[in-house]
Design an enzyme around this catalytic site. Structure first.
Site, short mmCIF file in Angstrom:
data_model
loop_
_atom_site.label_atom_id
_atom_site.label_comp_id
_atom_site.label_asym_id
_atom_site.label_seq_id
_atom_site.Cartn_x
_atom_site.Cartn_y
_atom_site.Cartn_z
N SER A 1 19.48 -21.74 -16.09
CA SER A 1 19.30 -20.37 -15.61
C SER A 1 20.60 -19.60 -15.67
CB SER A 1 18.77 -20.35 -14.17
OG SER A 1 18.64 -19.00 -13.74
N LYS B 1 13.19 -25.57 -12.19
CA LYS B 1 13.51 -24.31 -12.89
C LYS B 1 12.33 -23.34 -12.77
CE LYS B 1 15.26 -21.08 -15.43
NZ LYS B 1 14.79 -20.70 -16.70
N HIS C 1 12.34 -22.01 -9.32
CA HIS C 1 13.44 -21.03 -9.25
C HIS C 1 12.95 -19.67 -9.74
CE1 HIS C 1 16.47 -18.60 -11.34
NE2 HIS C 1 17.32 -18.99 -10.43
N ASN C 2 12.27 -19.66 -10.87
CA ASN C 2 11.79 -18.39 -11.42
C ASN C 2 10.73 -17.77 -10.53
OD1 ASN C 2 13.48 -19.23 -13.49
ND2 ASN C 2 12.15 -18.43 -15.09
N GLU D 1 12.51 -16.16 -7.80
CA GLU D 1 13.12 -14.95 -8.37
C GLU D 1 12.09 -13.80 -8.40
OE1 GLU D 1 14.95 -15.73 -12.27
OE2 GLU D 1 13.92 -13.95 -13.01
P1 NBP Z 1 14.21 -17.83 -28.73
O1 NBP Z 1 13.34 -18.30 -27.66
O2 NBP Z 1 14.03 -16.44 -29.24
O3 NBP Z 1 14.04 -18.82 -29.98
C1 NBP Z 1 14.71 -18.59 -31.20
C2 NBP Z 1 15.20 -19.89 -31.77
O4 NBP Z 1 14.11 -20.79 -32.01
C3 NBP Z 1 15.86 -19.66 -33.11
O5 NBP Z 1 16.94 -20.56 -33.22
C4 NBP Z 1 14.74 -20.02 -34.08
O6 NBP Z 1 15.21 -20.41 -35.34
C5 NBP Z 1 14.16 -21.20 -33.39
N1 NBP Z 1 12.85 -21.62 -33.88
C6 NBP Z 1 11.64 -21.04 -33.75
BR1 NBP Z 1 11.35 -19.43 -32.97
N2 NBP Z 1 10.64 -21.72 -34.32
C7 NBP Z 1 11.23 -22.81 -34.84
C8 NBP Z 1 10.74 -23.91 -35.56
N3 NBP Z 1 9.43 -24.05 -35.81
N4 NBP Z 1 11.62 -24.84 -35.98
C9 NBP Z 1 12.93 -24.70 -35.72
N5 NBP Z 1 13.46 -23.69 -35.02
C10 NBP Z 1 12.62 -22.75 -34.58
O7 NBP Z 1 15.75 -18.05 -28.38
P2 NBP Z 1 16.56 -17.82 -27.01
O8 NBP Z 1 16.24 -16.53 -26.37
O9 NBP Z 1 17.97 -18.14 -27.36
O10 NBP Z 1 16.01 -18.97 -26.04
C11 NBP Z 1 16.06 -20.34 -26.39
C12 NBP Z 1 15.33 -21.14 -25.33
O11 NBP Z 1 16.00 -20.96 -24.09
C13 NBP Z 1 13.90 -20.69 -25.09
O12 NBP Z 1 13.10 -21.81 -24.79
C14 NBP Z 1 14.01 -19.79 -23.90
O13 NBP Z 1 12.79 -19.72 -23.16
C15 NBP Z 1 15.10 -20.50 -23.11
N6 NBP Z 1 15.82 -19.67 -22.16
C16 NBP Z 1 16.13 -18.39 -22.45
C17 NBP Z 1 16.83 -17.62 -21.53
C18 NBP Z 1 17.21 -16.23 -21.85
O14 NBP Z 1 17.75 -15.55 -20.96
N7 NBP Z 1 16.99 -15.75 -23.08
C19 NBP Z 1 17.25 -18.18 -20.34
C20 NBP Z 1 16.95 -19.51 -20.08
C21 NBP Z 1 16.24 -20.23 -21.01
P3 NBP Z 1 15.39 -19.29 -36.49
O15 NBP Z 1 16.73 -18.68 -36.24
O16 NBP Z 1 15.33 -20.08 -37.75
O17 NBP Z 1 14.26 -18.31 -36.35
#
Ligand code: NBP
Length: 478
Positions: free
Chosen positions: A128, A183, A186-187, A190
């Site tokens: 988080s 987690k 937590h959400n 939130e």
């Molecule tokens: P995203 O959730 O937007 O995912 C994008 C990533 O997933 C890219 O690296 C993409 O690769 C890859 N990907 C996908 Br989509 N499909 C794929 C597949 N079939 N094979 C391989 N790679 C694949 O990214 P994020 O916002 O950085 O979040 C990452 C994780 O962290 C998520 O589970 C999210 O829920 C979690 N999270 C996010 C936050 C936040 O604040 N954003 C906070 C806490 C946790 P590509 O570049 O080749 O498309």
């Protein structure tokens, strides 16, 4: 093969987490399905630390020291399964897969079992703090084997947020899905916090008649006391912001339809399955959902409301103080519900989660970080068998002191026609819990009447049924 750890999935979260590891002196192997993201990271941030860019899954795995540790930061759901399958085929017994995405804890339980059967460690990890947290120090909630946690511990401790006393905000939450479960809760908490803050804003605006700037000032003042928290702090920032295009308060030009990504909904769905009442979280999820129903709202806009004038300036000031009390009391109640849920999940799955340790790792890095969390930590540390936060003497004293104002605020909201589902659900929960008798006895009578569902008695053991359609004598149903 010299990388201490690898990160695959280099969108905003993965990239920042990889940079955080590198900034802390670890050599980080990098991989992403689309290679350009890997190249961009190395191009833009190679001066921050040591990276090994890998273009294929094989190169990535070959770059890792053994036992290999790799963090998966891809979209939750099917993409995570696809990436796990791809890498599991290339790993060896003893290697550690860390899923840092927002997985549902039930998926994590399934994945952990499948990986364990292949001799691999699977650490489902709640992270988080959003993208800033990932870079500067998130709150990290790992679930999995103790052995896997031990091998990750120094790295996780070095990249995690630090609580005000310097303790890293990470701990071994418990086996398999425990990390993603907490987690999720937590959400949920939130969501409830944001709803309560929203209700406080609504009351200050429409009952006290305050401007957004004045309300921002009020929140800033509250943020110096027991409500001191990240969410209160950013609320003041949002409220004092003016829209660049119109010069209006920003909060007045934003469409009032709240969105959600789903972790609040998961919390409530899971709570229903576990049979644990989390009314504050549920009301928050439903409030967002109602706000988005433009159809229902426009079809209801003609409905009558009360005629109530805004308060006089003196009354408004007194009322603002009462709203602070109501907000704090509702917050204690809603956190108590969250911790009750952690305790239910822990019992259901045999996780043995330490409730005080969870409070400790939420003191910094995460969205609900607050001074308040250290008080929760202390409550459980002082009394590890504490059945619920409301049983803690300090919290019960504070909530007792606040309850008069809390009732006034809820009653005033009702008189003014301001919806306060969070405040009133919290108060109803508080009053239900402290009631000596609930009308559930009548519910049992009704159930026995129409469905012969039986009931228990207050004066004798066993189950009973009354012959409602006959002479109304009572039978033992055992
Ligand atoms: P995203 O959730 O937007 O995912 C994008 C990533 O997933 C890219 O690296 C993409 O690769 C890859 N990907 C996908 Br989509 N499909 C794929 C597949 N079939 N094979 C391989 N790679 C694949 O990214 P994020 O916002 O950085 O979040 C990452 C994780 O962290 C998520 O589970 C999210 O829920 C979690 N999270 C996010 C936050 C936040 O604040 N954003 C906070 C806490 C946790 P590509 O570049 O080749 O498309």
């Amino acid at each position: 093969s010299s990388a201490h750890i690898g990160v695959t999935g280099l969108a905003v979260m993965g990239r920042n987490l990889a940079r955080n590891f590198a900034r802390n002196g670890y050599t980080v192997a990098l991989h992403n399905r689309t290679v350009s993201r890997t190249r961009d990271l190395v191009r833009d941030f190679s001066d921050e630390g040591s990276f090994i860019a890998a273009e294929t899954a094989e190169e990535f795995v070959a770059a890792l020291e053994r036992p290999r540790r790799l963090v998966i930061m891809v979209k939750a759901g099917a993409p995570t399964d696809a990436v796990i399958d791809e890498f599991a085929a290339l790993l060896e017994p003893g290697d550690v897969i860390i899923d840092g995405g927002n997985a549902h804890y039930a998926d994590t339980r399934r994945r952990e079992k499948a990986m364990r059967e292949r001799g691999l460690h699977f650490v489902g990890t709640g992270i988080s703090g959003g993208e800033e947290g990932a870079l500067h120090g998130p709150s990290i909630m790992p679930g999995g084997s103790a052995e896997a946690y031990d091998s990750l511990r120094p790295m996780l401790e070095s990249i995690a947020a630090k609580a005000p006393d310097g303790t890293p905000c990470t701990t071994h939450v418990g086996p398999d899905g425990a990390g993603h479960f907490v987690k999720m809760v937590h959400n949920g908490i939130e969501y409830a916090d944001m709803q309560l803050i929203g209700e406080a804003y609504h009351l200050l605006r429409d009952v006290a008649g305050y401007s957004p700037d004045r309300i921002a000032e009020t929140f800033r003042e509250w943020n110096t006391g027991r409500l001191d928290s990240y969410l209160i702090e950013i609320t003041a920032e949002v409220l004092s912001h003016s829209d660049g295009a119109t010069g209006q308060p920003f909060v007045d030009v934003v469409a009032d339809e709240a969105e959600q990504k789903g972790t609040g909904r998961w919390t409530v769905q899971t709570a229903l399955d576990l049979g644990v009442p989390v009314s504050g979280i549920a009301e928050a999820v439903f409030a967002r959902s109602l706000s988005g129903h433009a159809d229902l709202r426009s079809a209801s806009s003609h409905l009558a409301g009360p005629a109530a004038a805004a308060l006089s300036p003196d009354d408004a000031e007194r009322f603002a103080g009462q709203v602070e009390q109501a907000l704090y009391a509702s917050k204690i109640t809603s956190y108590a519900q969250g911790w009750n849920m952690i305790s239910s999940g822990s019992q259901e799955y045999g996780w043995e989660i330490d409730p005080g340790a969870v409070a400790a790792i939420w003191r910094a890095g995460c969205i609900i970080r607050a001074v308040f969390l250290d008080r929760i930590r202390a409550a459980f540390a002082g009394r590890p068998d504490l059945p619920t936060l409301l049983a803690d003497e300090h919290f019960s004293k504070e909530i007792g002191d606040a309850q008069g104002d809390w009732r006034t605020v809820v009653a005033t909201a009702v008189q003014h026609g301001i919806p306060v589902p969070g405040f009133s659900a919290a108060l109803a929960s508080y009053d239900s819990l402290r009631s000596a008798r609930l009308p559930a006895s009548l519910t049992q009578g009704q159930r026995d009447f129409f469905g012969a569902h039986t009931y228990r008695r207050t004066d004798r053991d066993g189950s009973f049924h009354t012959l409602w359609g006959g002479d109304r004598s009572e039978l033992s149903a055992d």
